[in-house]
Write an enzyme that holds these catalytic residues in place. Structure first.
Site, PDB file in Angstrom:
ATOM      1  N   SER A  94     -10.619   5.319   0.143  1.00 27.25           N
ATOM      2  CA  SER A  94     -10.171   5.355   1.555  1.00 27.25           C
ATOM      3  C   SER A  94     -10.945   6.627   2.283  1.00 27.25           C
ATOM      4  O   SER A  94     -10.281   7.896   2.231  1.00 27.25           O
ATOM      5  CB  SER A  94      -8.834   5.458   1.596  1.00 27.25           C
ATOM      6  N   TYR A 118       2.589   9.911   0.411  1.00 25.41           N
ATOM      7  CA  TYR A 118       3.512   9.182   1.390  1.00 25.41           C
ATOM      8  C   TYR A 118       5.067   9.792   0.972  1.00 25.41           C
ATOM      9  O   TYR A 118       5.947   8.663   0.911  1.00 25.41           O
ATOM     10  CB  TYR A 118       3.505   7.697   1.127  1.00 25.41           C
ATOM     11  N   ASP A 166       0.894  -1.247   0.222  1.00 26.39           N
ATOM     12  CA  ASP A 166      -0.116  -0.114   0.044  1.00 26.39           C
ATOM     13  C   ASP A 166       0.980   1.270  -0.109  1.00 26.39           C
ATOM     14  O   ASP A 166       1.578   1.595   1.049  1.00 26.39           O
ATOM     15  CB  ASP A 166      -0.866   0.146   1.361  1.00 26.39           C
ATOM     16  N   HIS A 212      -7.945   9.376  -1.478  1.00 28.35           N
ATOM     17  CA  HIS A 212      -7.359   9.558  -0.405  1.00 28.35           C
ATOM     18  C   HIS A 212      -8.332  10.966   0.247  1.00 28.35           C
ATOM     19  O   HIS A 212      -8.175  11.935  -0.085  1.00 28.35           O
ATOM     20  CB  HIS A 212      -5.899  10.040  -0.356  1.00 28.35           C
TER      21      HIS A 212
END
Length: 270
Positions: free
Chosen positions: A168, A71, A66, A135
């Site tokens: 998500s 990130y 993931d 996201h």
């Protein structure tokens, strides 16, 4: 005595046709160490350390990774680290959140969604991403009902650039809405937070995929003395038929092995 692994315990990722390990490896710690909610600080591992961690994960039967543009450098590091082994992994990335200079910003437009997926494909050095999730910034229903991100992901799936898409989010209402058209919802579900349980119930009834984030409450789970919080967390998750996989973001090889052994024992009992 050999340690338990997840080989032989892979399960369907909803109705995508993909088979995934019941634990996935989250890679935020490969790319960013600022503004991350973990109980203690950590150092981003170098390439050799990261390569060993990915090798260990694979040896333990993990095939799900993931990542996300938010990130930090995670995606661009995974591309070279996974060269020659693309088919061994199911890759999950995201769209919507950008992280730069210590700040998150969000863009759910069609143009940004397409640009973001194309960039992820380049960074990950692949011609397809197995699953792309939105996201969310927390305004789940507004994103799904008023923005173009979801229909753009559906178009990219049709073009073959992704095999599945989903959301998500942060609310049960968002997760339920996301599963109506999408393949997967990533939800928070742990010993402390279970408000999104209806999303798991819906997924189980409709053959949709559920990935669980914060399965161990980001390392904050606390229980009665003598109770292993990791075991109790995973027993809760895997008692639910809707759960495809739990994403755990450790860079500690001992924690990774312990998590895998715990899940293997729980699922081996069923």
């Amino acid at each position: 005595m050999s340690l338990p692994t997840l080989h032989g315990l892979h399960r369907p990722l909803g109705s995508t046709g993909l088979q995934v390990s019941p634990l996935g490896l989250g890679t935020v710690k490969l790319g960013r160490d600022q503004g991350v909610k973990y109980p203690s600080g950590f150092t981003i591992p170098g390439d050799d350390e990261a390569r060993l961690l990915l090798g260990q994960a694979r040896d333990l039967g993990i095939n799900l990774l993931d990542t996300a543009p938010a990130y930090g450098r995670s995606e661009e590091r995974l591309g070279p680290l996974l060269r020659g082994q693309r088919d061994a992994w199911v890759l999950v990335s995201k769209v919507g959140e950008e992280y730069d200079g210590g700040q998150s910003r969000f863009d759910f437009s069609a143009a940004h969604t397409r640009r973001s997926v194309e960039r992820s494909l380049r960074r990950l050095e692949t011609d397809r991403i197995d699953l792309v999730l939105v996201h969310s910034d927390g305004n789940d229903l507004a994103i799904l009902e008023q923005q173009e991100v979801y229909e753009t992901l559906a178009a990219l799936k049709h073009e073959g650039k992704l095999l599945g898409f989903g959301f998500s989010g942060k609310t049960a209402a968002g997760g339920l809405k996301a599963l109506e058209q999408g393949d997967c919802a990533m939800v928070t579900f742990n010993l402390n937070e279970q408000a999104e349980r209806p999303v798991l119930d819906y997924a189980a009834q409709h053959g949709k995929a559920i990935l669980v984030k914060k399965a161990l409450a980001s390392g904050h789970a606390c229980l009665a003395p003598g109770v292993d919080p990791v075991r109790a967390s995973f027993e809760l998750l895997f008692a639910h038929p809707g759960v495809s996989s739990a994403i755990v973001g450790t860079i500690n090889p001992l924690h990774l092995a312990h998590n895998v052994a715990t899940v293997a024992r729980i699922l081996g009992q069923h």
